[in-house]
Design an enzyme around this catalytic site. Structure first.
Site, PDB file in Angstrom:
ATOM      1  NE  ARG A   1       2.206  -1.324  -8.577  1.00 35.84           N
ATOM      2  CZ  ARG A   1       1.153  -0.600  -8.205  1.00 35.84           C
ATOM      3  NH1 ARG A   1       0.637   0.290  -9.032  1.00 35.84           N
ATOM      4  NH2 ARG A   1       0.626  -0.744  -7.009  1.00 35.84           N
TER       5      ARG A   1
ATOM      6  CB  THR B   1      -3.960  -5.103   5.109  1.00 37.79           C
ATOM      7  OG1 THR B   1      -5.288  -5.424   4.628  1.00 37.79           O
ATOM      8  CG2 THR B   1      -3.219  -4.412   3.990  1.00 37.79           C
TER       9      THR B   1
ATOM     10  N   GLY C   1       3.538   1.988   5.822  1.00 45.69           N
ATOM     11  CA  GLY C   1       4.913   2.465   5.689  1.00 45.69           C
ATOM     12  C   GLY C   1       5.199   3.197   4.389  1.00 45.69           C
TER      13      GLY C   1
ATOM     14  CG  ASN D   1      46.799  19.591   3.748  1.00 49.06           C
ATOM     15  OD1 ASN D   1      47.134  19.416   2.583  1.00 49.06           O
ATOM     16  ND2 ASN D   1      45.617  19.254   4.206  1.00 49.06           N
TER      17      ASN D   1
HETATM   18  C1  UD1 Z   1      -5.102  -1.365   0.779  1.00 52.43           C
HETATM   19  C2  UD1 Z   1      -6.548  -1.466   1.274  1.00 52.43           C
HETATM   20  C3  UD1 Z   1      -7.439  -0.597   0.395  1.00 52.43           C
HETATM   21  C4  UD1 Z   1      -6.934   0.839   0.406  1.00 52.43           C
HETATM   22  C5  UD1 Z   1      -5.476   0.880  -0.018  1.00 52.43           C
HETATM   23  C6  UD1 Z   1      -4.934   2.273   0.188  1.00 52.43           C
HETATM   24  C7  UD1 Z   1      -6.826  -3.701   2.175  1.00 52.43           C
HETATM   25  C8  UD1 Z   1      -7.357  -5.057   1.932  1.00 52.43           C
HETATM   26  N1  UD1 Z   1      -6.971  -2.837   1.188  1.00 52.43           N
HETATM   27  O1  UD1 Z   1      -5.083  -1.950  -0.521  1.00 52.43           O
HETATM   28  O2  UD1 Z   1      -8.763  -0.633   0.866  1.00 52.43           O
HETATM   29  O3  UD1 Z   1      -7.721   1.640  -0.460  1.00 52.43           O
HETATM   30  O4  UD1 Z   1      -4.690  -0.016   0.774  1.00 52.43           O
HETATM   31  O5  UD1 Z   1      -3.641   2.365  -0.332  1.00 52.43           O
HETATM   32  O6  UD1 Z   1      -6.338  -3.434   3.233  1.00 52.43           O
HETATM   33  N2  UD1 Z   1       1.104  -5.172   3.796  1.00 52.43           N
HETATM   34  C9  UD1 Z   1       1.719  -6.000   4.717  1.00 52.43           C
HETATM   35  N3  UD1 Z   1       1.465  -7.346   4.677  1.00 52.43           N
HETATM   36  C10 UD1 Z   1       0.636  -7.906   3.759  1.00 52.43           C
HETATM   37  C11 UD1 Z   1       0.015  -7.040   2.817  1.00 52.43           C
HETATM   38  C12 UD1 Z   1       0.266  -5.690   2.872  1.00 52.43           C
HETATM   39  O7  UD1 Z   1       2.475  -5.547   5.566  1.00 52.43           O
HETATM   40  O8  UD1 Z   1       0.476  -9.106   3.792  1.00 52.43           O
HETATM   41  C13 UD1 Z   1       1.359  -3.733   3.843  1.00 52.43           C
HETATM   42  C14 UD1 Z   1       2.047  -3.201   2.591  1.00 52.43           C
HETATM   43  O9  UD1 Z   1       3.439  -3.224   2.741  1.00 52.43           O
HETATM   44  C15 UD1 Z   1       1.498  -1.789   2.517  1.00 52.43           C
HETATM   45  C16 UD1 Z   1       0.115  -1.888   3.137  1.00 52.43           C
HETATM   46  O10 UD1 Z   1       0.129  -3.053   3.916  1.00 52.43           O
HETATM   47  O11 UD1 Z   1       2.261  -0.883   3.307  1.00 52.43           O
HETATM   48  C17 UD1 Z   1      -0.988  -1.944   2.100  1.00 52.43           C
HETATM   49  O12 UD1 Z   1      -0.843  -3.085   1.303  1.00 52.43           O
HETATM   50  P1  UD1 Z   1      -1.211  -3.093  -0.234  1.00 52.43           P
HETATM   51  O13 UD1 Z   1      -0.952  -4.442  -0.743  1.00 52.43           O
HETATM   52  O14 UD1 Z   1      -0.595  -1.957  -0.928  1.00 52.43           O
HETATM   53  O15 UD1 Z   1      -2.796  -2.883  -0.162  1.00 52.43           O
HETATM   54  P2  UD1 Z   1      -3.719  -2.344  -1.301  1.00 52.43           P
HETATM   55  O16 UD1 Z   1      -4.076  -3.472  -2.191  1.00 52.43           O
HETATM   56  O17 UD1 Z   1      -3.157  -1.140  -1.922  1.00 52.43           O
END
Ligand code: UD1
Ligand code: MG
Length: 454
Positions: free
Chosen positions: A15, A79, A101, A384
């Protein structure tokens, strides 16, 4: 209890619509992920690793300078999967803190409270309550108010969707248990991802106690997904810094119109007008006054100095009771002694300007050593650059340079010398004498102004 920290940052950041990977977008001139790294380091972990994936090559130089271990997640399968990749990093730790991050403004004190809200064998979750919890994982509790699971938005029923307490994503887990259990995660959910949040129901099964810390300030756990959210957090962060300045005795014309992109060290009774930008490391002594629209970068400003509107100062050292501007440009290597004056439309660079010396109007002073109590007339230029090399101009004490003069470097103007207006000085101007290069004034009889050809 030894702590290992892993920062998740492999996500795409679709996004943001950017070639720059999301966590490298800047808040207060510093990449989002660098805010998280700096905060993490203050908790003195035994190791600090970061999971990269999308745009890994953009992060690598920063990780190298910050000495953060890179763990590559080739496919972003969730995650939980991201944490799984980092398992080797936890082997010597008692507990593991997971950070994101793209969540830059969590306070060290909040993270410390989270770590301390349960013993090292418990699972600890940083939560927050949101009026609109859309998109977040919901904290699901039983009748005894104990956490039983986290349910993601996309997997939630209507009743669960009504829960306002959400998962910030930030968690502390017992290291040995995490290393053993993370492999039990499955991807049987709507998104087909391995959710770290499913560690909560695994903890319930394994009899691991679960504690939560609810963070009252939502901005501490706010993540950046869009440029609008980045801008909103930037404004919030700037307002926090403005508030700190006021608490420490600085008057701001408008706390919403100051930007600090680095470190600003201040004395007291400083006044700062609107739209001033500070970059890098800037130190302001007591009683400094700064006018509107100034940009000050990597500089030290002495006590009682006044900087008038629309001035730019870069990599300079300014003494006490100096007057600068309006519309002055001090470039790198400018050193102004006490009580010096640099007026409007004056540019300086690599210039030492002595005590009480004045360059009041429309001048360029570069590669120059100037003594004390010198007066430089309007429109004086130190030439200069010969087209290939730079040369210095040496000006002694008590020198007076008439307006519209060129000092062609290398050249020396000795103590007490006076230079007639409009001169082009190429040789040493001797001490306490008048030197001028323009011919005497004459009047041409019968001269007529040119007229337009018909
Ligand atoms: C996640 C949480 C959710 C929480 C929210 C808060 C999970 C399943 N869900 O959801 O409960 O309310 O964050 O913002 O954990 N990332 C990786 N590798 C991956 C996927 C993600 O490194 O395979 C990193 C992303 O770069 C990011 C973070 O993990 O920094 C969160 O990932 P994101 O996909 O934003 O999770 P949400 O769906 O927002
Ligand atoms: Mg997210």
């Amino acid at each position: 209890m030894s702590l290992s920290i892993v920062i998740l940052a492999a996500g795409k950041g679709t996004r943001m619509k950017s070639a720059i990977t999301k966590v490298m977008h800047k808040l207060a001139a510093k990449p989002l992920v660098e805010h998280v790294i700096d905060t993490a380091k203050k908790l003195n972990p035994i190791n600090l690793s970061l999971v990269t994936g999308n745009g890994a090559e953009q992060l690598q130089p920063l990780l190298a300078t910050k000495q953060v271990v890179e763990v590559v997640q080739n496919e972003q399968l969730g995650t939980g999967h991201a944490v799984m990749q980092a398992i080797d990093q936890f082997s010597d730790a008692d507990q593991v803190l997971v950070l994101y991050g793209d969540v830059p403004l969590t306070k060290v004190s909040t993270l410390q409270r989270l770590i301390d809200c349960g013993d090292a064998n418990s699972l600890r979750i940083l939560t927050t309550e949101l009026a609109d919890p859309t998109g977040y994982g919901r904290i699901v509790r039983n009748d005894a108010d104990e956490v039983i699971c986290i349910t993601e938005q996309k997997d939630a029923d209507t009743e669960t969707l009504a829960i306002k307490e959400v998962n910030s994503g930030i968690m502390v887990l017992p290291a040995k248990w995490l290393a053993l259990s993370v492999a039990k995660l499955t991807n049987n959910n709507v998104q087909g991802e391995y959710y770290l949040t499913d560690m909560v129901s695994l903890a319930v099964t394994d009899g691991i106690s679960i504690n939560t810390l609810c963070c009252a300030d939502n901005t501490e756990v706010a993540g950046v997904n869009t440029r609008q959210q980045l801008a909103a957090l930037e404004r919030h962060y700037q307002l926090l810094q403005a508030n700190d300045l006021m608490v420490n005795g600085v008057t701001l014309a408008d706390p919403a119109r100051i930007d600090i992109r680095g470190e600003l060290i201040t004395g007291t009774d400083i006044t700062i007008d609107v739209n001033v930008i500070f970059e890098g490391k800037v130190t302001l002594a007591n009683n400094v006054k700064i006018g509107a629209n100034c940009i000050i970068k990597d500089a030290t400003i002495g006590e009682g100095t006044i900087i008038l509107a629309n001035s730019m100062i870069d990599s300079s050292v300014i003494g006490a009771n100096v007057n600068i501007g309006p519309f002055a440009r001090l470039r790198p290597g400018t050193i102004l002694a006490d009580k010096a004056k640099i007026g409007n439309f004056v540019e300086t660079k690599n210039a030492n300007i002595g005590k009480g010396s004045k360059v009041n109007h429309l001048s360029y002073i570069g590669d120059t050593d100037m003594g004390a109590d010198v007066n430089i007339g309007a429109g004086t230029i130190t030439c200069n650059y010969d087209g290939a090399n730079k040369h210095r101009t040496i000006i002694g004490d008590r020198v007076f340079v008439g307006s519209d003069t060129q000092l062609v470097a290398p050249v020396t103007i000795e103590n007490g010398a006076t230079i007639g207006a409009g001169s082009t000085i190429r040789k040493t101007a001797p001490a306490d004498a008048l030197t001028l290069t323009k011919s005497e004034q004459r009047t041409v009889k019968g001269w007529q102004r040119p007229v337009k050809k018909k």
